[in-house]
Scaffold this active site. Structure first.
Site: not given
Ligand code: UT7
Length: 331
Positions: A114, A255, A285
């Site tokens: 990125c 980004h 992204n």
């Molecule tokens: O450009 C390259 C660099 N990349 C980035 O900068 C991305 C950085 N990370 C992020 O943007 C975020 O971490 C994500 C958008 C990928 C995820 O968001 P989050 O707020 O960190 O969610 P999480 O991974 O902590 O997941 C929260 C909950 C989980 O469920 P439980 O364990 O709390 O029951 C996940 O299983 O949301 C669940 N979950 C989803 N639910 C619905 C994860 N993905 C999804 C989904 N739809 N697509």
């Protein structure tokens, strides 16, 4: 004496096909509300099968040449940032070079995920500064859909396909020049964000395919924490290094990985959120393409004029993080 570099054209290109959050609901266990509130993404564009990152780059560079009114024969160098090259070799720059007939240009790829576009821009800027080249094209292009596992809800909702490009040329005038860069790496980020398959360590085999090693893996939470900190740090530090504050900025071009990461950087920069260019809702992204795309849209919308102070900030795989500070050169 070293010269300075300025941006003299900016363009972007996205494929027509759109993949909406609603459509993703039918593919994995997710929903529009979750995606929108956690990421800010509504839809993303997907390139058709049979086309690669070079094809999107070609379109962006053609638009760039039209805007500047130059023939591809005038281009001295094409530097392409991508993590989704059409193939390992020839490099994507060479493929673009051949397709547009830029036969006088040398070309190569830069792989810094990125941060790739800012890294590539910094390299091109050095060629201009030394006087070696007069017209350098920097392309950020990624067909992320080619390395996304559309059964993995953690990643498939995030990424899209697109290309953006800028042309840089020499100038003597500080009030329209690229000022400085900050480039940073931390290879310890490998574990949290990677695609292991297909390289020399894990060449493609039935086993690597079965283990899904040819797809992106991301530990979202870990990467998120680093991104919030590092993208803000690198942006604020470069601004302060040159004795500017958020008030001096006309535009912040971040980004676009997650709206919440951009908002954190905006708070740290102490700028009016209106000064940040945000288009993640439409594209998701697009990795190396996000910054030139956002810059191109901001230019089309008339959001900056000659002399305005513009800051880029990014964080991504590697880890890599980077910023660039410049005076806008176009009217
Ligand atoms: O450009 C390259 C660099 N990349 C980035 O900068 C991305 C950085 N990370 C992020 O943007 C975020 O971490 C994500 C958008 C990928 C995820 O968001 P989050 O707020 O960190 O969610 P999480 O991974 O902590 O997941 C929260 C909950 C989980 O469920 P439980 O364990 O709390 O029951 C996940 O299983 O949301 C669940 N979950 C989803 N639910 C619905 C994860 N993905 C999804 C989904 N739809 N697509």
């Amino acid at each position: 004496m070293l010269k300075k570099a300025k941006i003299t054209a900016v363009s972007h290109w996205v494929p027509e096909k759109i993949l909406t959050n609603k459509e993703l609901e039918k593919m994995v266990d997710t929903n529009d509300e979750w995606i929108l509130t956690r990421t800010g993404i509504r839809e993303r564009h997907i390139l058709e099968d049979g086309k690669g990152s070079s094809d999107m780059g070609v379109e962006a560079v053609k638009l760039l040449c039209d805007q500047r009114g130059i023939d591809p024969l005038e281009i001295d160098a094409i530097i392409v940032a991508t993590v989704t090259p059409d193939m390992f070799f020839p490099n994507t720059g060479n493929l673009i070079q051949a397709k547009i007939g830029a036969v006088n240009a040398m070309s190569f790829d830069v792989m810094a995920a990125c941060s790739g576009f800012v890294y590539a821009l910094s390299i091109g800027t050095q060629y201009i500064r030394t006087g070696d080249y007069k017209k350098v094209v920097i392309v950020g292009t990624d067909k992320m859909s080619s390395i996304v596992d559309y059964t993995d809800r953690n990643t498939c909702i995030l990424f899209g396909d697109a290309a953006g490009a800028v042309l840089i040329e020499p100038t003597e005038d500080e009030s329209e020049a690229i000022i400085d860069f900050s480039l940073n790496s931390d290879g310890l980020g490998t574990e949290a964000l990677h695609m292991y398959g297909g390289g020399s360590l894990y060449p493609a085999t039935a086993d690597t395919v079965a283990k899904k090693l040819h797809y992106i893996y991301q530990d979202g939470k870990t990467v998120f924490k680093m991104a919030v900190q590092k993208m803000a740090d690198v942006s604020v530090n470069l601004l302060h290094k040159h004795n500017f504050t958020g008030d001096d900025l006309k535009l912040f071009v971040p980004h676009q990985a997650n709206l919440r990461i951009v908002e954190a950087a905006v708070r740290r920069l102490k700028i009016d959120p209106e000064k940040a260019v945000i288009n993640i809702g439409k594209y998701g992204n697009t990795t190396a393409a996000t910054i030139p795309m956002a810059l191109s849209e901001a230019y089309q919308d008339g959001r900056m004029k000659k002399g305005d102070l513009v800051l880029f900030g990014t964080f991504g795989g590697g880890y890599t993080w980077a910023s660039a500070l410049l005076r806008w050169a176009m009217n």
